[in-house]
Design a protein around this motif. Structure first.
Motif, PDB file in Angstrom:
ATOM      1  N   TRP A  98       0.818  -1.208   0.000  1.00 25.89           N
ATOM      2  CA  TRP A  98       0.000   0.000   0.000  1.00 25.89           C
ATOM      3  C   TRP A  98       0.852   1.258   0.000  1.00 25.89           C
ATOM      4  N   ARG A  99       2.037   1.188   0.578  1.00 23.04           N
ATOM      5  CA  ARG A  99       2.921   2.345   0.538  1.00 23.04           C
ATOM      6  C   ARG A  99       3.291   2.663  -0.920  1.00 23.04           C
ATOM      7  N   GLY A 100       3.583   1.611  -1.672  1.00 21.84           N
ATOM      8  CA  GLY A 100       3.892   1.807  -3.083  1.00 21.84           C
ATOM      9  C   GLY A 100       2.692   2.304  -3.872  1.00 21.84           C
ATOM     10  N   LEU A 101       1.503   1.766  -3.559  1.00 22.95           N
ATOM     11  CA  LEU A 101       0.297   2.197  -4.259  1.00 22.95           C
ATOM     12  C   LEU A 101      -0.013   3.665  -3.951  1.00 22.95           C
ATOM     13  N   ALA A 102       0.084   4.034  -2.673  1.00 22.62           N
ATOM     14  CA  ALA A 102      -0.198   5.412  -2.290  1.00 22.62           C
ATOM     15  C   ALA A 102       0.774   6.368  -2.965  1.00 22.62           C
ATOM     16  N   GLY A 103       2.050   5.970  -3.066  1.00 20.26           N
ATOM     17  CA  GLY A 103       3.025   6.804  -3.738  1.00 20.26           C
ATOM     18  C   GLY A 103       2.714   6.967  -5.211  1.00 20.26           C
ATOM     19  N   ALA A 104       2.295   5.859  -5.860  1.00 22.40           N
ATOM     20  CA  ALA A 104       1.967   5.925  -7.282  1.00 22.40           C
ATOM     21  C   ALA A 104       0.731   6.786  -7.527  1.00 22.40           C
ATOM     22  N   ALA A 113      -6.257  14.278  -6.521  1.00 21.44           N
ATOM     23  CA  ALA A 113      -7.300  15.272  -6.285  1.00 21.44           C
ATOM     24  C   ALA A 113      -8.681  14.628  -6.267  1.00 21.44           C
ATOM     25  N   LYS A 114      -8.919  13.695  -7.176  1.00 22.33           N
ATOM     26  CA  LYS A 114     -10.229  13.049  -7.210  1.00 22.33           C
ATOM     27  C   LYS A 114     -10.456  12.178  -5.980  1.00 22.33           C
ATOM     28  N   LEU A 115      -9.439  11.456  -5.561  1.00 20.42           N
ATOM     29  CA  LEU A 115      -9.579  10.627  -4.370  1.00 20.42           C
ATOM     30  C   LEU A 115      -9.806  11.488  -3.131  1.00 20.42           C
ATOM     31  N   LEU A 116      -9.092  12.592  -3.034  1.00 17.00           N
ATOM     32  CA  LEU A 116      -9.276  13.496  -1.894  1.00 17.00           C
ATOM     33  C   LEU A 116     -10.669  14.113  -1.905  1.00 17.00           C
ATOM     34  N   ALA A 117     -11.289  14.196  -3.082  1.00 17.70           N
ATOM     35  CA  ALA A 117     -12.646  14.722  -3.197  1.00 17.70           C
ATOM     36  C   ALA A 117     -13.696  13.627  -3.059  1.00 17.70           C
ATOM     37  N   GLY A 118     -13.257  12.393  -2.775  1.00 18.30           N
ATOM     38  CA  GLY A 118     -14.205  11.304  -2.575  1.00 18.30           C
ATOM     39  C   GLY A 118     -14.645  10.617  -3.846  1.00 18.30           C
ATOM     40  N   VAL A 176     -14.125  -0.364  -1.591  1.00 19.90           N
ATOM     41  CA  VAL A 176     -13.343  -1.243  -2.476  1.00 19.90           C
ATOM     42  C   VAL A 176     -11.899  -1.313  -1.984  1.00 19.90           C
ATOM     43  N   LEU A 177     -11.364  -0.146  -1.616  1.00 22.56           N
ATOM     44  CA  LEU A 177      -9.980  -0.081  -1.162  1.00 22.56           C
ATOM     45  C   LEU A 177      -9.838  -0.621   0.259  1.00 22.56           C
ATOM     46  N   ALA A 178     -10.843  -0.382   1.100  1.00 24.34           N
ATOM     47  CA  ALA A 178     -10.798  -0.902   2.469  1.00 24.34           C
ATOM     48  C   ALA A 178     -10.801  -2.423   2.453  1.00 24.34           C
ATOM     49  N   TRP A 179     -11.531  -3.021   1.529  1.00 23.88           N
ATOM     50  CA  TRP A 179     -11.559  -4.481   1.400  1.00 23.88           C
ATOM     51  C   TRP A 179     -10.179  -5.005   1.015  1.00 23.88           C
ATOM     52  N   THR A 186      -6.836   6.438   6.405  1.00 25.18           N
ATOM     53  CA  THR A 186      -5.413   6.126   6.283  1.00 25.18           C
ATOM     54  C   THR A 186      -4.907   6.440   4.883  1.00 25.18           C
ATOM     55  N   LEU A 187      -5.702   6.097   3.868  1.00 26.83           N
ATOM     56  CA  LEU A 187      -5.286   6.358   2.493  1.00 26.83           C
ATOM     57  C   LEU A 187      -5.217   7.856   2.216  1.00 26.83           C
ATOM     58  N   LEU A 188      -6.233   8.607   2.636  1.00 28.10           N
ATOM     59  CA  LEU A 188      -6.231  10.037   2.366  1.00 28.10           C
ATOM     60  C   LEU A 188      -5.072  10.732   3.073  1.00 28.10           C
ATOM     61  N   ALA A 189      -4.775  10.293   4.293  1.00 27.79           N
ATOM     62  CA  ALA A 189      -3.631  10.865   5.002  1.00 27.79           C
ATOM     63  C   ALA A 189      -2.338  10.564   4.258  1.00 27.79           C
ATOM     64  N   ALA A 190      -2.219   9.334   3.729  1.00 26.02           N
ATOM     65  CA  ALA A 190      -1.021   8.964   2.968  1.00 26.02           C
ATOM     66  C   ALA A 190      -0.912   9.767   1.685  1.00 26.02           C
TER      67      ALA A 190
END
Length: 282
Positions: A98-104, A113-118, A176-179, A186-190
């Protein structure tokens, strides 16, 4: 013993307060990510049992649904007195993955931006695939179990939960991502951390206005120290997102149909902003 003794009658016990999917006919799942999930199910699962599962999902036979890292648990009321226990497992990715995914994801300003906007950008699936980590389960990736005696794959109770899960994905793409092992917060903070470290979050610096003694500004004191064009450019680049207030305030501990109130308000705020923009264009 005859085969009939191993299977429950087709008429389930009716329940009150179950989780009913909104779709009353046709397909279930409206957003692209929930449809991708349903497409996988309908490609690999028995059509007859999926059809009965849709009926269960529409009549509210699923009593509860919980989504956690790698595991969905649910209870489904069948024809017997005690509800059946259902579990649907998928591989949950670890911290390093997940660290690699969050970085990508953070490296792409639009995705971040879209993820941060939900929102869930369609391109996110490609980001997962590039790292060899599928976002959606494929054939044989789901481990499913139900306490009912039906050995079909999947039984109608599992099918009902799968459809309820798909519509839950509609309402909250972060499920989907929590599953897959990463919760929303956690993802948004990352993403914020990774984006800031990469310099992806750009904020305008202070205005460069010369500090001139008042005595030397008597003739033009009321003239702007910065051209209107520069002020306009800054305003255009700092539009606040329509749901900014929701991001700043602590979310109320209220749910509707098992969905946090914040997840219901966020698309409403965005829809109001889009309507205002459309009215302004007219």
């Amino acid at each position: 013993m005859s085969g009939r003794g191993w299977f429950e009658p087709s008429r389930p016990v009716r329940v009150e307060g179950g989780i009913r999917v909104r779709s009353r006919r046709g397909s279930i799942g409206e957003r692209w990510w929930s449809r991708r999930f349903v497409d996988v199910l309908e490609r690999v699962c028995d059509p007859g049992r999926l059809s009965r599962g849709r009926s269960y999902a529409r009549s509210g036979q699923v009593l509860e649904l919980e989504v956690g890292p790698g595991l969905v648990t649910a209870r489904v009321q069948g024809s017997r007195r005690a509800p059946y226990r259902v579990e649907i497992g998928v591989e949950a990715y670890g911290e390093e993955e997940w660290r690699g995914l969050a970085g990508a994801l953070a490296a792409q300003a639009l995705y971040r931006a879209k993820l941060l906007a939900g929102e869930m950008p369609p391109e996110i699936e490609g980001v997962f695939e590039e790292r060899g980590l599928p976002l959606f389960p494929g054939e044989g990736d789901l481990e499913m179990d139900c306490s009912c005696p039906d050995r079909g794959f999947p039984c109608k109770h599992l099918s009902a939960v799968l459809y309820v899960l798909a519509e839950a994905f509609d309402d909250d793409p972060f499920l989907v991502l929590a599953w897959r092992g990463m919760g929303r917060d956690t993802l948004l903070a990352a993403l914020r951390e990774e984006g800031g470290a990469a310099g992806g979050v750009s904020r305008p610096g202070p205005l460069d206005v010369a500090d001139v003694p008042f005595a030397e500004r008597m003739a033009d004191f009321y003239q702007p120290g910065v051209s209107p064009a520069r002020l306009r450019d800054r305003a255009d680049g700092t539009d606040a997102p329509p749901d900014l207030l929701l991001r700043l305030l602590d979310p109320p501990p209220i749910k509707a149909r098992h969905i946090p109130l914040l997840d219901l308000l966020r698309p409403a705020y965005r829809a109001l902003a889009e309507r205002e923009t459309a009215d302004g264009d007219d």
